[in-house]
Design an enzyme around this catalytic site. Sequence first.
Site, PDB file in Angstrom:
ATOM      1  N   GLY A 178       0.825  -1.214   0.000  1.00 31.23           N
ATOM      2  CA  GLY A 178       0.000   0.000   0.000  1.00 31.23           C
ATOM      3  C   GLY A 178       0.853   1.256   0.000  1.00 31.23           C
ATOM      4  O   GLY A 178       2.049   1.222  -0.308  1.00 31.23           O
ATOM      5  N   GLY A 202       7.720  -6.535  -6.858  1.00 24.90           N
ATOM      6  CA  GLY A 202       7.013  -7.505  -7.707  1.00 24.90           C
ATOM      7  C   GLY A 202       6.083  -6.821  -8.694  1.00 24.90           C
ATOM      8  O   GLY A 202       6.250  -5.636  -9.019  1.00 24.90           O
ATOM      9  N   ASP A 203       5.074  -7.559  -9.136  1.00 22.21           N
ATOM     10  CA  ASP A 203       4.188  -7.053 -10.195  1.00 22.21           C
ATOM     11  C   ASP A 203       3.508  -5.745  -9.797  1.00 22.21           C
ATOM     12  O   ASP A 203       3.437  -4.798 -10.584  1.00 22.21           O
ATOM     13  CB  ASP A 203       3.155  -8.114 -10.598  1.00 22.21           C
ATOM     14  CG  ASP A 203       2.356  -8.626  -9.414  1.00 22.21           C
ATOM     15  OD1 ASP A 203       2.826  -8.468  -8.267  1.00 22.21           O
ATOM     16  OD2 ASP A 203       1.266  -9.174  -9.617  1.00 22.21           O
ATOM     17  N   THR A 231      10.402 -11.375  -7.111  1.00 21.15           N
ATOM     18  CA  THR A 231       9.266 -12.209  -6.759  1.00 21.15           C
ATOM     19  C   THR A 231       9.723 -13.614  -6.452  1.00 21.15           C
ATOM     20  O   THR A 231      10.368 -14.251  -7.270  1.00 21.15           O
ATOM     21  CB  THR A 231       8.185 -12.289  -7.863  1.00 21.15           C
ATOM     22  OG1 THR A 231       7.606 -13.595  -7.836  1.00 21.15           O
ATOM     23  CG2 THR A 231       8.751 -12.070  -9.231  1.00 21.15           C
ATOM     24  N   VAL A 232       9.386 -14.049  -5.276  1.00 20.54           N
ATOM     25  CA  VAL A 232       9.745 -15.405  -4.903  1.00 20.54           C
ATOM     26  C   VAL A 232       8.882 -16.387  -5.704  1.00 20.54           C
ATOM     27  O   VAL A 232       9.263 -17.523  -5.942  1.00 20.54           O
ATOM     28  CB  VAL A 232       9.586 -15.562  -3.375  1.00 20.54           C
ATOM     29  CG1 VAL A 232       8.137 -15.669  -2.999  1.00 20.54           C
ATOM     30  CG2 VAL A 232      10.355 -16.723  -2.843  1.00 20.54           C
ATOM     31  N   ASP A 233       7.735 -15.908  -6.174  1.00 17.03           N
ATOM     32  CA  ASP A 233       6.816 -16.791  -6.902  1.00 17.03           C
ATOM     33  C   ASP A 233       7.260 -17.052  -8.340  1.00 17.03           C
ATOM     34  O   ASP A 233       6.682 -17.883  -9.016  1.00 17.03           O
ATOM     35  CB  ASP A 233       5.407 -16.170  -6.959  1.00 17.03           C
ATOM     36  CG  ASP A 233       4.789 -16.020  -5.583  1.00 17.03           C
ATOM     37  OD1 ASP A 233       5.366 -16.536  -4.621  1.00 17.03           O
ATOM     38  OD2 ASP A 233       3.723 -15.383  -5.488  1.00 17.03           O
ATOM     39  N   ARG A 278       0.977 -17.303  -5.328  1.00 19.90           N
ATOM     40  CA  ARG A 278      -0.403 -16.793  -5.310  1.00 19.90           C
ATOM     41  C   ARG A 278      -1.159 -17.244  -6.548  1.00 19.90           C
ATOM     42  O   ARG A 278      -2.238 -17.792  -6.467  1.00 19.90           O
ATOM     43  CB  ARG A 278      -0.408 -15.254  -5.284  1.00 19.90           C
ATOM     44  CG  ARG A 278      -0.007 -14.643  -3.976  1.00 19.90           C
ATOM     45  CD  ARG A 278      -0.127 -13.135  -4.084  1.00 19.90           C
ATOM     46  NE  ARG A 278      -1.522 -12.748  -4.267  1.00 19.90           N
ATOM     47  CZ  ARG A 278      -2.413 -12.668  -3.297  1.00 19.90           C
ATOM     48  NH1 ARG A 278      -2.060 -12.926  -2.058  1.00 19.90           N
ATOM     49  NH2 ARG A 278      -3.651 -12.320  -3.559  1.00 19.90           N
ATOM     50  N   GLU A 332      -0.094 -22.012  -2.504  1.00 21.48           N
ATOM     51  CA  GLU A 332      -1.108 -21.297  -1.705  1.00 21.48           C
ATOM     52  C   GLU A 332      -2.323 -20.841  -2.518  1.00 21.48           C
ATOM     53  O   GLU A 332      -3.426 -20.735  -1.999  1.00 21.48           O
ATOM     54  CB  GLU A 332      -0.488 -20.091  -1.007  1.00 21.48           C
ATOM     55  CG  GLU A 332       0.011 -19.053  -1.995  1.00 21.48           C
ATOM     56  CD  GLU A 332       0.689 -17.862  -1.361  1.00 21.48           C
ATOM     57  OE1 GLU A 332       0.307 -17.481  -0.264  1.00 21.48           O
ATOM     58  OE2 GLU A 332       1.616 -17.323  -1.994  1.00 21.48           O
TER      59      GLU A 332
END
Length: 947
Positions: A178, A202-203, A231-233, A278, A332
């Site tokens: 935020g 990240g994004d 990003t870890v994803d 995610r 997740e």
Amino acid sequence: MAAMKQAEEDDLISQSDYQNLFSISIKLQNLPHLTDYIPNLKTLPNPLDQNPFFRPSEGFYIHPGDAILRQIVLELPGTLPAPSPHLAYHRAGPRRSIFFEPSSVKAAIVTCGGLCPGLNTVIRELVNGLWELYGVRQIFGVTAGYRGFYSTDPVELNPKIVHNWHKRGGTALETSRGGFDLDKIVNAIQNRGFNQVYIIGGDGTLRGAVKIFNEIRRRKLNVAVTGIPKTVDNDVGIIDRSFGFQTAVEMAQQAISAANVEAESAVNGIGLVKLMGRSTGHIALHATLSSGDVDCCLIPEMDFYLDGKGGLFEFLEQRLRENGHAVLVVAEGAGQELIPRTDAQKEERDESGNLVFLDVGVWLKSELKNWWTRDHPGELFTVKYIDPTYMIRAVPANATDNSYCTLLAHSAIHGVMAGYTGFVPGPINRNFAYIHLEEVAQTKNEVDTKDHKWAWVRSVSTQPDFVRRFSTVVVALFSLLVVWRSLPTAESAIGVNWGTISLHRLKPSTVVNLLKDNKISKVKIFDTDHGVLRALMGSGIEVMVGIPNEMLASMSSSTAASDIWVRQNVSAFVGKGGVDIRYIAVGNEPFLTSYSGQFQSYVMPAMLNLQQSLAKVNLANYIKLVVPCNADAYEAELPSQGAFRPELTQIMTQIVQFLNSNGSPFVVNIYPFLSLYGNSDFPQDYAFFGGTTHPVTDGANVYSNAFDGNFDTLVAALAKLGYGQMPIVIGEIGWPADGAIGANLSAAKAFNQGLINQVLNRKGTPLRPGIPPMDVYLFSLLDEGAKSILPGNFERHWGIFSFDGQAKYPLNLGLGNRFLKNAKNVEYLPSRWCVANPSRDLSDVTNHMKLACSMADCTTLNYGGSCNELGAKGNISYAFNSYYQLQMQNLQSCDFDGLGMVTFLDPSVGQCRFLVGVTDTSSSSQAYRNWVSVQFLILWGIVVFLV
Ligand SMILES: Nc1ncnc2c1ncn2[C@@H]1O[C@H](COP(=O)(O)OP(=O)(O)OP(=O)(O)O)[C@@H](O)[C@H]1O
Ligand SMILES: O=P(O)(O)OC[C@H]1O[C@](O)(CO)[C@@H](O)[C@@H]1O
Ligand SMILES: [Mg+2]
């Protein structure tokens, strides 16, 4: 010997193939530079020239023409694979000249979003690189994410301070979600005198960085911005992989091993590990591949189900029987749509606006326990759930990630020092490149469940594919085509109408991917556009093609005409790997009252001819002819009294008999919106599905919504002809989201979601309780900006997606995704808009506006539209921009006798969106543009003449 020779020859590439290879067109992607908007910036020789460790030799510096190809796998011999042209990116690395005097550099570094191994290494290497390579001495860390720019003082950094940071997990600068306030952030950059901004995130962070870059460019500040993808994803697109990802996969091994030990050491033991991801399952996939202990891996890109044949429980039951234990890895974001949520949970978002997920691990654990107790009461069973998610991302980077972070940071520095801005550094095919920030921010890297990696996961684990199948008996019957495909009890499916009367047309392949991503398996088109059909080939999507009303006369004239049509538009496309055409719509609402019967007499003869033509190519049993009718074909005071219009009784009787004998459904288009729009007495809530204060009582039946009433009127009308059981397909239904009072996002969402829920709940209607329509095709998939607005301005706004494939509102189609997914890889024109020049007197603008709006779409400016409150200047800008985008941002098209100007700042206000066109110039959009150009000249002539 001969076989060897043949093999050698097969490996050889012929001369013409080489020529083919070298004649491929390559498009070097745009890379913004400070000189794009600040001319005459001074350059300096790169200080690396003087660096004793580098001593740049020949070839050390990157040449402006050095490029990295995005796609390096080519298919030879034969045709080159898409995309064409092939995209290339500027190669990263030091340049011979730089655009910043090192002593005047004031650099800011910020980290935003969640943690990721390697964050501290990137910060450390930014500091070291700036200091050692370029001699920069003013380097600052902005603390706690974007909000830190304006809420705290930055901290000064130097190599001494960051010395040990690469050995620490997390971010020493702190991070947050935020707090993105564009004006405050750019003001702070300006006030504090930062001229290089390094944004690591990240994004979401990169989307913010795009806005910062655009604002800096608008203010023409000599400030370079770069976004370093974190990003870890591993969900950032275009680049090979993101930093921290390998560390995360490595860390996940420990959790999986522990789960395996726990599972092995119990009777009927299950080890369950939740990993991050995610919307993408890369960590889960790679951890599964490298561990060798995993029995089943569940990722967000793949649906799964628990109970029943082919479900998770059945699989685990078998594993426990065979091995006594099983290990389950779940990302997740997997299975989120299966977890029950309260209304509040459905809306819950984090500070950045990301949806808050429920814990799939906790839910699965409890479901597993319930299953076992239900099916194996009294038998021992253990589930050990391990959630290592934060442990995985909070560790320091491993050696591979650390060296990657170093190269990434240095690439960023070289690019910025060379004056590039608005870019992301990252590896493409293992070479570092500079990529436009916006391109990265828009692209996502999802697991491709069709590629060999995922296939290998499945083959190693032999886990189910979780595709629900019919029983073999049904399949056999189905393939014999004796099954009544429209059994009233069959599952209803939600499909969409894909119309192409557009001003800005997406590539058909982009639209097909959009359908696939949204798991939409049925589509209705209004013609047989070959570009569209080619894109649908091999997609597995069931298609209803259409014969326009204007062609009915010719189809009815002879079987020769229908034979040709079937050959060219149907048989040419069906077959293995082709288009799965299931229906041919003979005409579109041919009995519409406003057509005054002009197509009426052609419909039956055309159907008979087409049926014969289909039979000749052995498709008559597989492809069904239907006639989509508007609901104005029948009428009644009350549903039970429904009857077809008297003048249609005879033809409807013939059609319904024909449909019945071929096992085809009756297709009807129902529009409660139009009832509401055309009738001020129509009770608003009766048009929706949430209950009404004005129910319609029909004997013992009470109707609470217009759809049910309308549907049952048709049921009654069919019953009067003796076909009360005929399956009904809803060919078109929907609600526009703009262009009229009552046509807005929330109404469209409420209507469509209400409809989908009612259909999927299998509620049925009073005359057909428990039997929903066979299929329902939403109208429509995309907005069509070139449609006639004779019915009303709303006519161009029926899409659940806007023209460029962006979801207008969250909608659960009930097909597996919780929300609509946006179109991917949309090729937009550059982020530029045409607006009214504020310094010009605009009193002479009327003709320009009229002309712009006669060609482009300005319907949202009218009363009830989303751009109705822009004011006079805003209206002019909107019209100018719509026209400018229609003309593919041709500079002259923003001239308007000097009243227009191009801006880089998005003029959109609230829900009023100033569009940016898409780059596809193919087929009908081009044809349409040519057509409008002619119209333009004609209109222009008229205006000049009148003046
Ligand atoms: N569309 C956007 N426009 C401007 N700022 C955004 C946007 N989306 C997110 N941000 C801001 O970017 C910052 C980080 O966003 P977010 O929390 O989504 O993490 P992220 O960068 O996506 O990283 P990750 O999801 O990998 O943890 C936040 O400050 C958020 O307010
Ligand atoms: O709990 P937080 O800090 O909001 O972060 C969780 C999210 O951050 C990520 O690690 C990165 O996006 C996701 O995998 C995860 O959903
Ligand atoms: Mg994110």
